[in-house]
Design an enzyme around this catalytic site. Structure first.
Site, PDB file in Angstrom:
ATOM      1  N   GLU A 214     -13.956  -9.058  25.964  1.00  0.00           N
ATOM      2  CA  GLU A 214     -12.919 -10.086  25.858  1.00  0.00           C
ATOM      3  C   GLU A 214     -11.834  -9.699  24.858  1.00  0.00           C
ATOM      4  O   GLU A 214     -10.644  -9.866  25.099  1.00  0.00           O
ATOM      5  CB  GLU A 214     -13.532 -11.440  25.446  1.00  0.00           C
TER       6      GLU A 214
ATOM      7  N   HIS B 107     -14.534 -23.123  33.071  1.00  0.00           N
ATOM      8  CA  HIS B 107     -15.801 -23.645  32.527  1.00  0.00           C
ATOM      9  C   HIS B 107     -15.502 -24.295  31.180  1.00  0.00           C
ATOM     10  O   HIS B 107     -16.002 -23.908  30.141  1.00  0.00           O
ATOM     11  CB  HIS B 107     -16.852 -22.544  32.410  1.00  0.00           C
TER      12      HIS B 107
ATOM     13  N   ARG C 172     -10.373 -24.629  38.459  1.00  0.00           N
ATOM     14  CA  ARG C 172     -10.388 -23.154  38.522  1.00  0.00           C
ATOM     15  C   ARG C 172     -10.124 -22.693  39.953  1.00  0.00           C
ATOM     16  O   ARG C 172      -9.519 -21.659  40.191  1.00  0.00           O
ATOM     17  CB  ARG C 172     -11.713 -22.588  38.015  1.00  0.00           C
TER      18      ARG C 172
ATOM     19  N   HIS D 155     -22.721 -21.968  26.114  1.00  0.00           N
ATOM     20  CA  HIS D 155     -21.556 -21.726  26.965  1.00  0.00           C
ATOM     21  C   HIS D 155     -20.593 -22.914  27.018  1.00  0.00           C
ATOM     22  O   HIS D 155     -19.547 -22.814  27.634  1.00  0.00           O
ATOM     23  CB  HIS D 155     -22.009 -21.399  28.396  1.00  0.00           C
TER      24      HIS D 155
ATOM     25  N   GLY E  35      -1.562  -5.085  11.654  1.00  0.00           N
ATOM     26  CA  GLY E  35      -1.992  -5.520  10.330  1.00  0.00           C
ATOM     27  C   GLY E  35      -3.451  -5.954  10.396  1.00  0.00           C
ATOM     28  O   GLY E  35      -4.280  -5.429   9.663  1.00  0.00           O
TER      29      GLY E  35
ATOM     30  N   HIS F 250       0.841  -1.206   0.000  1.00  0.00           N
ATOM     31  CA  HIS F 250       0.000   0.000   0.000  1.00  0.00           C
ATOM     32  C   HIS F 250       0.868   1.246   0.000  1.00  0.00           C
ATOM     33  O   HIS F 250       1.462   1.572   1.020  1.00  0.00           O
ATOM     34  CB  HIS F 250      -0.856   0.046   1.268  1.00  0.00           C
TER      35      HIS F 250
ATOM     36  N   ASN G 215      -9.363   9.737   6.020  1.00  0.00           N
ATOM     37  CA  ASN G 215      -9.208   9.978   4.579  1.00  0.00           C
ATOM     38  C   ASN G 215     -10.451   9.571   3.787  1.00  0.00           C
ATOM     39  O   ASN G 215     -10.472   9.630   2.563  1.00  0.00           O
ATOM     40  CB  ASN G 215      -7.941   9.295   4.037  1.00  0.00           C
TER      41      ASN G 215
ATOM     42  N   HIS H  66      -7.529   1.361  -4.052  1.00  0.00           N
ATOM     43  CA  HIS H  66      -6.107   1.581  -3.843  1.00  0.00           C
ATOM     44  C   HIS H  66      -5.561   0.330  -3.165  1.00  0.00           C
ATOM     45  O   HIS H  66      -6.139  -0.729  -3.258  1.00  0.00           O
ATOM     46  CB  HIS H  66      -5.879   2.849  -3.036  1.00  0.00           C
TER      47      HIS H  66
ATOM     48  N   PHE I   4     -15.621 -18.511  25.397  1.00  0.00           N
ATOM     49  CA  PHE I   4     -15.477 -17.168  24.850  1.00  0.00           C
ATOM     50  C   PHE I   4     -14.035 -16.855  24.469  1.00  0.00           C
ATOM     51  O   PHE I   4     -13.707 -15.718  24.120  1.00  0.00           O
ATOM     52  CB  PHE I   4     -16.073 -16.133  25.803  1.00  0.00           C
TER      53      PHE I   4
HETATM   54  C1  LIG Z   1      -9.094  -7.357  10.373  1.00  0.00           C
HETATM   55  C2  LIG Z   1      -8.709  -6.932   8.999  1.00  0.00           C
HETATM   56  N1  LIG Z   1      -9.620  -6.997   8.009  1.00  0.00           N
HETATM   57  C3  LIG Z   1      -9.280  -6.651   6.751  1.00  0.00           C
HETATM   58  C4  LIG Z   1      -8.020  -6.233   6.441  1.00  0.00           C
HETATM   59  C5  LIG Z   1      -7.619  -5.915   5.022  1.00  0.00           C
HETATM   60  N2  LIG Z   1      -7.422  -4.456   4.856  1.00  0.00           N
HETATM   61  C6  LIG Z   1      -6.197  -3.906   4.833  1.00  0.00           C
HETATM   62  S1  LIG Z   1      -6.227  -2.247   4.629  1.00  0.00           S
HETATM   63  C7  LIG Z   1      -7.908  -2.249   4.551  1.00  0.00           C
HETATM   64  C8  LIG Z   1      -8.649  -0.969   4.338  1.00  0.00           C
HETATM   65  C9  LIG Z   1      -8.694  -0.224   5.565  1.00  0.00           C
HETATM   66  O1  LIG Z   1      -9.168   1.042   5.322  1.00  0.00           O
HETATM   67  P1  LIG Z   1      -8.525   2.222   6.135  1.00  0.00           P
HETATM   68  O2  LIG Z   1      -8.276   1.790   7.508  1.00  0.00           O
HETATM   69  O3  LIG Z   1      -9.388   3.378   5.915  1.00  0.00           O
HETATM   70  O4  LIG Z   1      -7.105   2.423   5.484  1.00  0.00           O
HETATM   71  P2  LIG Z   1      -6.782   3.257   4.163  1.00  0.00           P
HETATM   72  O5  LIG Z   1      -7.303   2.436   3.039  1.00  0.00           O
HETATM   73  O6  LIG Z   1      -7.459   4.545   4.291  1.00  0.00           O
HETATM   74  O7  LIG Z   1      -5.307   3.338   4.178  1.00  0.00           O
HETATM   75  C10 LIG Z   1      -8.410  -3.532   4.675  1.00  0.00           C
HETATM   76  C11 LIG Z   1      -9.838  -3.878   4.624  1.00  0.00           C
HETATM   77  C12 LIG Z   1      -7.101  -6.182   7.508  1.00  0.00           C
HETATM   78  N3  LIG Z   1      -5.842  -5.799   7.328  1.00  0.00           N
HETATM   79  N4  LIG Z   1      -7.478  -6.511   8.770  1.00  0.00           N
HETATM   80 MG   LIG Z   2      -9.247   5.182   5.170  1.00  0.00          MG
END
Ligand SMILES: Cc1ncc(C[n+]2csc(CCOP(=O)(O)OP(=O)(O)O)c2C)c(N)n1
Ligand SMILES: [Mg+2]
Length: 694
Positions: free
Chosen positions: A437, A486, A381, A498, A138, A37, A209, A285, A462
């Site tokens: 959680e 549990h 527990r 549960h 990430g 990116h 953004n 993008h 959970f």
């Molecule tokens: C839990 C999770 N779901 C999906 C993704 C895949 N993903 C990476 S960037 C992104 C877009 C996120 O949008 P935003 O936070 O607005 O970032 P921008 O595109 O503006 O840089 C997604 C869906 C991820 N990294 N983590």
């Molecule tokens: Mg964004």
């Protein structure tokens, strides 16, 4: 202004030059990797630049200085932003012995190896790979959750170790997040907790953004974020142009001046799409710009259009004069003061040093309970609660709590002075995470990278609500302890919503994770000892709600065998066993009962207690064969769980007693009969296994 490697500039021009260096490094690295990116680092470059250069209290020459500010890039897909900063600021690498080296954490060569095998610049920031990456991000939302744990840790450390005239801990946590982070539930839980706890050392910078991967954020995200955070009890401020460094300064100053709540800075920005004509497009993008766009973008920055990985003269020096100089001074002052502190408070200083190197204090395992044989016994527990309370008195930085189930999980620290962690008493050892959680798990990871020993409890079922945080702790190689109680249909009346069924095999499937399901109170003691010594990943304690007998360890083998993951608990008195009964947790007592019955009939039986598959798998082959002799093929496993995986231990001729459906709401005794977890069922399976093996 046209830029070359030798361009000499100053002041505001130098700011712009540095910001554009970050941007072009991101463009070139993503372009070369042909993946990643570029847009987010391009849009965020001024925001992060101003923060690092003017505010972050961080010494690139000592990136593990305990009182450094923490920078978290929750928008982990913008990893090149962080790598460019680490490179330009000259952050040093810390080696596996926790020593700062002369080497750069991220060199220009590593940036050129972005996303390649074995590089220090993986696709998303990984803290166990790259010094200066404070936590692995990430999976969106997790960095936000971690940052709350880091803020909790700082508040706790400050309350516990600071003394009049000695602010040993006084740092802030700065987190960059995006639309994706703020859409994720975990960030919402974490923000709610942070607001409640009034964590004024925590700042989230929201990259507003208005775009996500699929297109405009408005396709899926239209809530009023600012109002939401005001509702959480945060201080909320806005910067209307991400490129306006002076307005950013004002927002950062506002955060520093806010002493009673966390701060959200909403920064309106434009994601980098390449050349200006694409800025307002709705195109997806999250992919390289392409050669032509990269060229046009560089032209727009006044960059030589063909230059790759260009770092104009003065940029690194500029960082050195800003964050570098400030950080070094602060760190040196701190070290001087810490020497004084260590003279006046040697015990406290020693604790801090031990914590930093993840060592346990001397005597950490003293006064642990030992449980006498008892046919009625107690729930695991229950024994866990006793062990935890003993350990926590020996290990001052063992801090944690539960997601509103402290009384059920037995995770409450009850000794004198333990106290509650709250906005009015940050030194408390009991954290009330609330019914959150996922945020608890994410906060535990943040506490762990801050060098506390965190524990957290909830019902085993959970664990699904926080599974992503277990996985990240495992990936990050950072120790956290989960107390899951549990642990089966044995919980009874609460019923199938549960009652965990598939959780055991699912958690055993996560690499670098130790699952411990002790069979009785004395195995619980051993399991906790193992958990405390698991220093590079999560340890999960899986514990019963219902009572289990405490075995007579004079009659049966010592619980010390737990340390090997599996051990022979009861054995045939002479010769090799005709059948092996094996299980974990509450089912081991069924095996022992069946053993006594079969033994009375003259059958040669062995019982193997297997509290941890992972630890057993670490043993050498000869030990494994001594516990499960290859020539004894009549084997029965019993576990109140999906039996997936037991094939490995019972072999093709073995029998597995497990759960093949969801449980049911009923008294435990009725469920036990209904689902066939009885001594009779075990006897039948044992006899069948013996006859099949012939
Ligand atoms: C839990 C999770 N779901 C999906 C993704 C895949 N993903 C990476 S960037 C992104 C877009 C996120 O949008 P935003 O936070 O607005 O970032 P921008 O595109 O503006 O840089 C997604 C869906 C991820 N990294 N983590
Ligand atoms: Mg964004």
């Amino acid at each position: 202004m046209a830029v070359s490697e030798q361009t000499v500039v100053s002041g505001a021009q130098l700011d712009t030059l540095t910001v554009n260096t970050i941007r072009t490094l991101a463009i070139d690295a993503v372009q070369k990797a042909n993946s990643g990116h570029p847009g987010a680092p391009m849009g965020l470059a001024p925001v992060a630049y101003e923060l690092w250069q003017q505010y972050l209290r961080y010494d690139p020459e000592n990136p593990i200085w305990p009182n450094r500010d923490r920078f978290v890039l929750s928008a982990g897909h913008a990893s090149m932003l962080l790598y460019a900063l680490l490179y330009l600021a000259g952050v040093r690498r810390v080696n596996e012995h926790h020593q700062v080296t002369d080497e750069l954490s991220v060199s220009l060569d590593e940036i050129k190896r972005f996303r390649q095998l074995g590089s220090r610049t993986p696709g998303h920031p990984e803290s166990h790979i790259t010094t200066g990456v404070e936590t692995t991000t990430g999976p969106l939302g997790q960095g936000c959750g971690n940052s709350v744990g880091m803020a909790i840790a700082e508040r706790w450390l400050a309350a516990t170790y600071n003394r009049p005239g000695f602010d040993v801990f006084s740092y802030n946590i700065w987190t960059i997040c995006g639309d994706g982070d703020l859409m994720e539930g975990v960030a919402a839980e974490a923000a709610s907790l942070a607001g409640h706890l009034k964590l004024s050392n925590l700042c989230w910078i929201y990259d507003n953004n208005r775009v996500t991967l699929d297109g405009p954020a408005s396709w899926s995200f239209s809530e009023d974020v600012m109002t939401r955070f005001v509702g959480y009890g945060w201080n909320v401020t806005r910067v209307s142009d991400a490129n306006d460094l002076r307005t950013l300064d004002r927002a950062y100053d506002t955060f520093l001046k806010t002493a009673d709540k966390p701060t959200l800075i909403v920064v309106d920005s434009h994601i980098g799409y390449g050349s200006p004509h694409k800025q307002d497009s709705n195109e997806a993008h999250g992919e390289p710009l392409g050669d032509e766009e990269a060229r046009l973008t560089k032209l727009n920055y006044g960059w030589p259009e063909d230059a790759k990985f260009l770092v104009p003269e003065g940029v690194k020096e500029h960082f050195h004069d800003g964050i570098g100089k400030r950080g070094r001074e602060l760190r040196e002052q701190w070290e001087k003061r810490f020497k004084e502190y260590a003279k006046q408070y040697p015990d406290l200083a020693r604790q801090i040093e031990l914590m930093q190197s993840r060592e346990l204090p001397q005597g950490w395992d003293k006064n642990l309970p030992s449980f006498p044989a008892d046919a009625k016994g107690m729930a695991t527990r229950e024994s866990s609660g006793k062990v935890l309370n003993a350990l926590a008195q020996n290990i001052p930085w063992l801090v944690g709590g539960s997601a509103d189930l402290g009384n059920s999980n037995k995770t409450t620290l009850k000794f004198e002075g333990a106290g509650n962690f709250s906005a009015s008493s940050y030194g408390g050892r009991n954290i009330h995470f609330g019914v959150r959680e996922h945020a608890m798990g994410a906060a535990m990871n943040g506490m762990s990278v801050s060098k506390l020993c965190p524990f957290g409890g909830t019902f085993f079922n959970f664990s699904d609500y926080l599974r992503p945080t277990i996985r990240l702790a495992a990936l990050m190689e950072t120790p956290v302890i989960y107390v899951f109680t549990h642990d089966s249909i044995g919980l009874g009346e609460d019923g199938p919503t549960h009652q965990p069924i598939e959780q055991l095999p699912a958690l055993r499937a996560i690499p670098n994770t130790v699952v411990l399901r002790p069979a009785d109170a004395n195995e619980v003691v051993e399991a906790w000892k193992i958990a405390m010594q698991t220093s590079e990943g999560p340890a999960l304690l899986v514990l019963s709600r219902q009572a289990v007998p405490t075995f007579d360890r004079n009659k049966y083998a010592s619980a010390a065998g737990t340390a090997k993951g599996a051990y022979v608990l009861a054995d045939a008195e002479r010769g090799k066993p005709q059948v092996i009964l094996m299980g974990t947790g509450s089912e081991v007592s069924l095996c022992v009962e069946a053993y006594e019955k079969l033994k009375a009939e003259g059958i040669l039986v062995r019982v193997v207690s297997m509290p941890s598959w992972e630890i057993f798998e670490m043993q050498d082959q000869s030990y494994k064969d001594s516990v499960l002799p290859p020539d004894v093929t009549a084997r029965v496993s019993v576990e109140m769980s999906t039996p997936l995986g037991w094939e490995r231990y019972v072999g093709p001729k073995g029998q597995m007693i497990g759960m093949h459906s969801f449980g049911a709401s009923a008294p435990w005794k009725d469920l036990q009969k209904h689902f066939g977890f009885t001594v009779e069922a075990l006897l039948t399976a044992a006899r069948k296994a013996i006859s099949d093996a012939k």
